[in-house]
Every structure is written in C-alpha cells, then in structure tokens.
Design an enzyme around this catalytic site. Structure first.
Site, PDB file in Angstrom:
ATOM      1  N   HIS A  42      39.263  30.592  40.272  1.00  0.00           N
ATOM      2  CA  HIS A  42      38.266  29.502  40.617  1.00  0.00           C
ATOM      3  C   HIS A  42      38.608  28.274  39.678  1.00  0.00           C
ATOM      4  O   HIS A  42      38.512  27.102  40.277  1.00  0.00           O
ATOM      5  CB  HIS A  42      36.792  30.080  40.111  1.00  0.00           C
TER       6      HIS A  42
ATOM      7  N   HIS B 257      31.365  33.298  47.546  1.00  0.00           N
ATOM      8  CA  HIS B 257      31.383  34.028  48.809  1.00  0.00           C
ATOM      9  C   HIS B 257      30.397  33.579  49.955  1.00  0.00           C
ATOM     10  O   HIS B 257      31.000  33.617  50.986  1.00  0.00           O
ATOM     11  CB  HIS B 257      30.977  35.581  48.554  1.00  0.00           C
TER      12      HIS B 257
ATOM     13  N   ASP C 109      37.835  33.981  48.237  1.00  0.00           N
ATOM     14  CA  ASP C 109      37.486  33.081  47.002  1.00  0.00           C
ATOM     15  C   ASP C 109      38.015  31.647  47.228  1.00  0.00           C
ATOM     16  O   ASP C 109      37.158  30.797  47.103  1.00  0.00           O
ATOM     17  CB  ASP C 109      37.984  33.572  45.745  1.00  0.00           C
TER      18      ASP C 109
ATOM     19  N   HIS D 155      40.876  39.091  49.108  1.00  0.00           N
ATOM     20  CA  HIS D 155      39.903  38.709  48.409  1.00  0.00           C
ATOM     21  C   HIS D 155      39.909  37.388  47.592  1.00  0.00           C
ATOM     22  O   HIS D 155      39.185  36.504  47.578  1.00  0.00           O
ATOM     23  CB  HIS D 155      39.112  39.795  47.554  1.00  0.00           C
TER      24      HIS D 155
END
Length: 307
Positions: free
Chosen positions: A268, A78, A245, A241
């Site tokens: 991720h 973030h 990310d 979001h």
C-alpha cells in the site's frame, strides 16, 4: 463515446472491520457524473465526506486509509479494487464506522453487491490517465529491495512478484500477469483473499490491528501450512491478492489508468508513493477520452462480465 458509469440503484452490506473489529454498515449509492468515489461518514453528528484521491491517503500501514481532517476511513482498497475491476467511476459510499467491512477478505462480495445493484452508463465521457513516460519508485537495497513502476501501455496490465520465503507461499505461484483486455477481473482476481501469519497476529492485535480477522475472512498460515479448511481459491491466490490490492491502491488517483504496472514486493505504501511520483511528473502523463468506443483498448467499452 466511452461513458462514465455509476450504479443503477443503491445496495447495502453489513460486516466487521478487519483491523477494528467494529460492526459497520455500508450503503453504496449512485452518484452524478464527475463525482468520483466519495466516502461519507454518516455515524457522526454531521456527516463528513471524504473524496477519494491520491493525497487523501494518509496512512498505509496494513491497509489504505483516507482522511478529511481528523475523520478517517480505513481499509478502502478491496472496495476500490472492485470499482476499478468493474469500471465504476462515480459512487457514494455511506459508512457507519471508520473502517470498510472486510466481508470474506477479498473483493468478491463487493463485486456481487455492485453488479446486483446494476451498473449504468452516464452522459459524460470517461477520462483516463494515459502514461507517456515510465515512472518508478524504489526502496531498499539488495535482498531488501522493493519497487513499483508504471509505463506506457494501450490498456491496463498489472504484473506482480512476491517473495515471502514461507513454505505455504513458496509452493504456489509467486508471479502473475493480469490484463484487463483479456482477463476477467471477477473470475481471475476478485476472489483472492487477504492473508496473514499466526506469528504476526499477537503483535498486530497488541497494536490494535487485525481485531476482526479470522479464518472466515483471511488466509491464515502457521510456520508451515495454510490453516483454512478449504485451502486456497486459486493456485496463486497470494500474489493475486497483491494484484487485487494494487488495483484498489492505484484507483485512488481518481481516474482509470492506461498503463502497465509492474511491481516487486510492493504494498500500500509504495503504491501510493508511485501515484504521488506520477502526479509530480506532469510530463509523464495526460488525460484522454474516447469519443469512439472502437478506439478504446479492448475490453474497456463493455460492462465487466459477471462470474
């Protein structure tokens, strides 16, 4: 010249780690040109620096973690996203624990901190990684497929599609396209919060995760609905979001990208795998600067707009 940027002065924040639940203080400080973003664990007997890079990412379970030997910093995405969105190149991040504070679960608090400290130009050219050929990574087959891709583009554009098969998510937008030249990161992306499901919380906490999570720093859903009293900040907050990310995950490469990023059900791990594949294909990219700001993609020369 399109120049590198750092902070004008230092700024601090205190919070808890989303997964560790530990109290943590971070101090964001100016850094010289060509420093990059460097996390410094100041809680150790001898402070240890971790320079952010693709290969410094050593764990991508539920967050992006960077390491220098046995010393780690978790959940950097973030803050990294805020740096990418504001065009910040050089920064020291002093941190008193092993996880970046979650604050409100989005990048908005980091944007506020960085803009409050002030962003200044430096006497060195900003270097971009420019895509020359597409690079893609894929995992799974059929209903389990997920992929992420970078392709040539004169600017920075991100498109993302999610697929959660959950009533609260299905009723919102599940695909979004964001372009840095036409959109406002601070207004359009930064306020999108991380999200999770109550059914997963017990499992996560049994594995030492989400110990600091709650309704004040995440969107929480039961089997049917969003439990947060205020509802969603955007109609498509979930997928926004994921864009947030991805911007943080990709910025660990150490330079801003001139590329179009597209992804389906990525996260991720796959984002970092994409960067590693990029670095393994040196013919697919080069590094460029802009001696004349007018030749840079629209929106890159100006400092990012505030709220």
């Amino acid at each position: 010249m399109l120049a590198q940027r750092t902070l004008k002065t230092l700024t601090r924040a205190v919070g808890v780690g989303l997964h560790s639940g530990q109290r943590v203080e971070i101090t964001l400080r100016p850094a010289p040109p060509d420093t990059g973003i460097v996390f410094r664990r100041v809680d150790l007997p001898e402070p240890i620096d971790i320079v952010v890079s693709t290969l410094a990412v050593t764990d991508t379970r539920m967050a992006s973690t960077i390491s220098n030997g046995d010393v780690k910093v978790h959940t950097i995405e973030h803050l990294m996203s805020a740096c990418a969105g504001l065009g910040l190149d050089n920064l020291y991040v002093d941190i008193t624990a092993e996880e970046v504070p979650i604050l409100d679960g989005s990048a908005a608090s980091f944007v506020f901190l960085l803009q409050s400290a002030g962003i200044v130009m430096q006497s060195a050219p900003r270097r971009f990684i420019r895509l020359l050929e597409p690079v893609e990574v894929r995992q799974g087959l059929g209903d389990n497929v997920k992929w992420a891709r970078l392709a040539p583009y004169h600017g920075y554009q991100l498109s993302f599609e999610i697929d959660f098969s959950h009533p609260a998510v299905d009723s919102t937008g599940q695909r979004v396209l964001f372009d840095m030249s036409t959109g406002s990161y601070s207004k359009d992306i930064a306020r999108a919060r991380t999200f999770g499901f109550t059914k997963d919380v017990e499992m996560m906490r049994a594995n030492g995760l989400a110990l600091g999570g709650g309704l004040d720093n995440a969107i929480v859903m039961d089997d049917y609905k969003v439990l947060n009293a205020g509802g969603l900040r955007y109609d498509d907050e979930f997928v926004k979001h994921k864009i947030l990310d991805a911007m943080g995950d990709l910025y660990v490469v150490g330079k801003p990208l001139l590329a179009s990023y597209s992804a389906f059900r990525s996260g991720h791990a796959l984002n970092n795998l994409l960067l590693r594949e990029l670095l393994n294909q040196p013919q697919a990219w080069d590094v460029v600067t802009f001696d004349n700001e007018k030749l840079a993609p629209s929106g890159f020369a100006q400092l990012a707009r505030a709220w």
